[in-house]
Motif scaffolding. Structure first.
Motif, PDB file in Angstrom:
ATOM      1  N   LEU A   1      13.318 -15.862 -37.674  1.00 28.72           N
ATOM      2  CA  LEU A   1      12.403 -16.995 -37.810  1.00 28.72           C
ATOM      3  C   LEU A   1      12.996 -18.151 -38.599  1.00 28.72           C
TER       4      LEU A   1
ATOM      5  N   LEU B   1      11.441  -8.645 -33.843  1.00 28.11           N
ATOM      6  CA  LEU B   1      11.720  -9.672 -34.842  1.00 28.11           C
ATOM      7  C   LEU B   1      12.759  -9.149 -35.824  1.00 28.11           C
TER       8      LEU B   1
ATOM      9  N   LEU C   1       4.781 -15.203 -37.015  1.00 29.37           N
ATOM     10  CA  LEU C   1       5.084 -14.894 -35.621  1.00 29.37           C
ATOM     11  C   LEU C   1       3.794 -14.729 -34.823  1.00 29.37           C
TER      12      LEU C   1
END
Length: 299
Positions: A76, A98, A110
């Protein structure tokens, strides 16, 4: 205790496939892997990430099988995560992996991204599920027990390479080729964290795909420890992993005997079978084995 996510998530083998190779994705689709993990992160070089997104989306669009492929996106905190998600969510992946999770906040962030993209793509909200790699950052190690009821979370896995780099290690193995204590601790934390979150724990890769005996040993020990499946980096590993994570006929038969014994003696906390004293933890493990065998038989 059966993890809450296990009814939805019962993959034994999770096969990584480079997202920049149409040939490898098609080959992986013909394998016996329970789940494909189309990789947009480590398996794809920086200059080819945009092209890989297009290949992965095209593969998702033409997928006609049962369990839909999942996609490992980039972390991220990189510039690639949002473009990854924007490219793939409309293709209805089964979920996303992830990597390099730092905290529960990453999962919640997310979830927000996925909700917006699902709504924009007219996909049922919450349908894209999540696996996290829980041990790749120092922050993640300290957050690993905080994921109970985290949105969309079905499973947790671990990895030893990125965390070794993060802490400045020269290697993560000892002279005998086994993981150093620090990485064994990370593995144990993943297992405990998954149990605390009531999601499915997944063993990390066995890096040598030309070592079926070593893979069999690793996978067998992982299942014994409590992991429910294992990551794979090559189609040749899939059959070994599937076999290791499938209860044997003898295991299932004994588990059914234990379940039947307790069913025939309601209200009794401890019972003897074949000279062994059994109590509630034995019953729960037997119930898990029977449930897994029944799910696999129904596939």
């Amino acid at each position: 205790m059966v993890a809450m996510g296990s009814e939805l998530f019962s993959a034994r083998s999770l096969l990584f496939v480079p997202g920049d190779s149409e040939r490898k994705m098609e080959k992986a689709a013909a394998s016996a892997a329970d789940m494909l993990l189309l990789d947009l992160e480590d398996a794809v070089a920086e200059p080819t990430k945009p092209a890989a997104r297009g290949l992965v989306r095209a593969f998702l669009d033409r997928w006609a099988g049962g369990n839909r492929p999942w996609v490992r996106i980039n972390a991220l905190d990189t510039e690639h995560a949002l473009p990854d998600l924007a490219a793939i969510v409309g293709g209805r992946p089964g979920g996303v992996m992830l990597p390099k999770v730092r905290s529960r906040g990453d999962i919640e962030r997310l979830d927000n991204y996925l909700t917006a993209l699902e709504a924009a793509s007219d996909i049922p909200l919450g349908s894209v599920r999540v696996i996290i790699v829980s041990t790749e950052t120092p922050e993640g190690l300290f957050a690993i027990g905080t994921y109970r009821d985290a949105p969309r979370l079905d499973a947790m896995t671990w990895g030893a390479e990125d965390i070794a780099t993060a802490v400045g290690a020269l290697d993560n193995r000892d002279d005998a080729g086994e993981y150093e204590h620090f990485y064994q601790m990370a593995r144990s934390l993943c297992l405990a964290g998954a149990a605390a979150a009531q999601v499915v724990p997944i063993e990390t890769i066995h890096g040598n795909f030309r070592d079926p005996e070593g893979l069999k040993r690793t996978a067998t020990l992982a299942r014994r420890a409590g992991f429910r499946g294992m990551l794979s980096i090559h189609p040749d590993q899939v059959d070994v992993i599937n076999a290791a994570f499938t209860p044997t006929a003898e295991e299932v038969a004994r588990a059914r005997r234990i379940v039947d014994l307790f069913a025939a003696n309601p209200g009794v906390g401890a019972l003897g079978l074949d000279g062994e004293m059994l109590d509630v933890p034995h019953l729960r493990r037997a119930q898990d084995t029977v449930a897994l065998a029944d799910r696999l038989a129904a596939k």
